[in-house]
Enzyme design. Sequence first.
Site, mmCIF file in Angstrom:
data_model
loop_
_atom_site.group_PDB
_atom_site.id
_atom_site.type_symbol
_atom_site.label_atom_id
_atom_site.label_comp_id
_atom_site.label_asym_id
_atom_site.label_seq_id
_atom_site.Cartn_x
_atom_site.Cartn_y
_atom_site.Cartn_z
ATOM 1 N N GLU A 1 36.013 31.176 39.223
ATOM 2 C CA GLU A 1 35.696 32.257 38.274
ATOM 3 C C GLU A 1 35.115 31.725 36.966
ATOM 4 O OE1 GLU A 1 39.075 34.845 37.852
ATOM 5 O OE2 GLU A 1 38.951 35.540 39.929
ATOM 6 N N GLU B 1 40.722 34.874 47.450
ATOM 7 C CA GLU B 1 41.935 35.590 47.049
ATOM 8 C C GLU B 1 41.800 37.028 47.532
ATOM 9 O OE1 GLU B 1 42.550 35.554 42.823
ATOM 10 O OE2 GLU B 1 42.716 33.367 42.692
#
Length: 560
Positions: free
Chosen positions: A167, A273
């Site tokens: 990220e 995820e």
Amino acid sequence: MRATSRFAAGLALAGAFLTGVDAIQAVSRNGRYLYTADGSRFYIKGVAYQEQGAVVATASNPFLEPSTFIDPLANGTACSRDLPYLQQLGVNTIRAYSVNSSLNHDSCMQTFSNAGIYTIIDLSLPGNGSIDRNSPSWTTNLLDLYIETISVFSKYNNVLAYNVGNEVIIAPGNATAAATFVKAAARDVKSYLNSIKSSALVGYASIDGDATWLDPLANYLSCDPSGSNSGAAAIDLFGLNNYEWCGNSTFQASYSGIEGQFAGYNVPAYFSEFGCITSPPRLWTEVGALFSTEMSPVWSGGVAFSYFPATSVQGQFGMVTISTDGSTVTTSSDFTSLQAQYAAVSPPTSPAQSTAGTTSYPSCPQQNSTWLAANTLPPTPNLAACQCLENNLSCQFTPTTSNYSAIVGSLLDYACSLIGQVGGNCNAIATNGTTGQYGAVSECDPTVMLSYVMSEYYVATGANAQSCSFGGNGTVNSKAPSSASGANSVASSCLASATSTSVPTLPAGASSASGSSSSSGGSGGSSTSAASVVLADARTLMGMGVLVVAGIASGLWTLA
């Protein structure tokens, strides 16, 4: 809820070691799919496995990212304690977000290997040990940190992939310029893995986002900037942190859009995820969709988040709780629901490895209003060049405090402001991922950058000793040239070879797979406190804010 004792964990560990060291097959990539050594298609059926470190809620930490970490693979007792539960979940992969290369990981890695469990290891560390999304760069200390971790883990047969970032890019526009540094990291990590003959994959885990920038991000990380259909600078595995499926949703409502976006993607992709918590309880019905014939042509499984408790801005994650003394695991309904869903899936075996084809690497996406990353990447950070430069700088950073990472950023800002006042600039340490311009010193450790800027000011002010003080944090190097021409000549000579791509090498004295460790983790006795790391050392010094002052003055020392 259920609990187990050390006895049950001990039986599982004993059984694991009796299975032998070759219980796990190598996994390779063919086309856009993963396959085991026997030719079977491989799906990541995983769980995030990382106890959360200290989290400080501040305006500058909107995602509640931890500032410390607990290495989940350095405590053999904890790994053997958790193994029965990971086996109950039916996982074949765990994702570890932060590891400490100075600790011993033999016990955990062997335990998981014998049980047929692969690891996906993130190379970055919290705080200063990662590519800073707000002030990105790709420097010697980060490269050395990454390849030292790889070197330590290279002896294990169950490392599926190394992630070069998680990220880092989180928004369109200017934020996407950070992708150039992520791609450079992937290029250099891949080159190092090839040099040590490792088959581990190079990955990146992305936050979910709007297609206007998520699509070009995914395509950029797997493209070839040279236009020659080469994968040298491309990732092998794209991860998407996706939480779109909440409650008892449907494929059409939650996944049809992202399925279409990645329909033509060129490398394997998975959900790095998943597991929405905004509509409790978590039913995990997305598992059936993720491993179905509908999604298997595009996706190769996913990693459920999270085995351990984890606090986020959305709420509390976690499938188990650990007793205070660390001996007992108690499962929740999240655990039993995921266990049931993982047990029920039987993903397609197609396509066969022989028909999966090869990977093509397209040209990189063009810049537009939402995508600004340049196709010119930073060079491979060159430690020898930076050390040569540091040794020959006329004003060297000699901090008065051991916690020097806390002052480097402010001193850089101050030094650059002083340079601006005398008509100079800090372009040599600046980077620009949009234009593809990278200063000659921008690949060096931030402490070397600071010494460079301090030296630039010292020379520009006539080698005045007071100009090298910087609050007592600078020392004049009597062996270095004191004139602008002499300093520039030495600096140019040192950095002459630091503008290209090269195969990284492990720094002298760094930890390696054959090295020993004083940690007791190898015998299963590594403590949590020993694995908890506060990042404030030179190895992970990064992310320092730098004020770059524009302006050029002939006659000043300004390395082009």
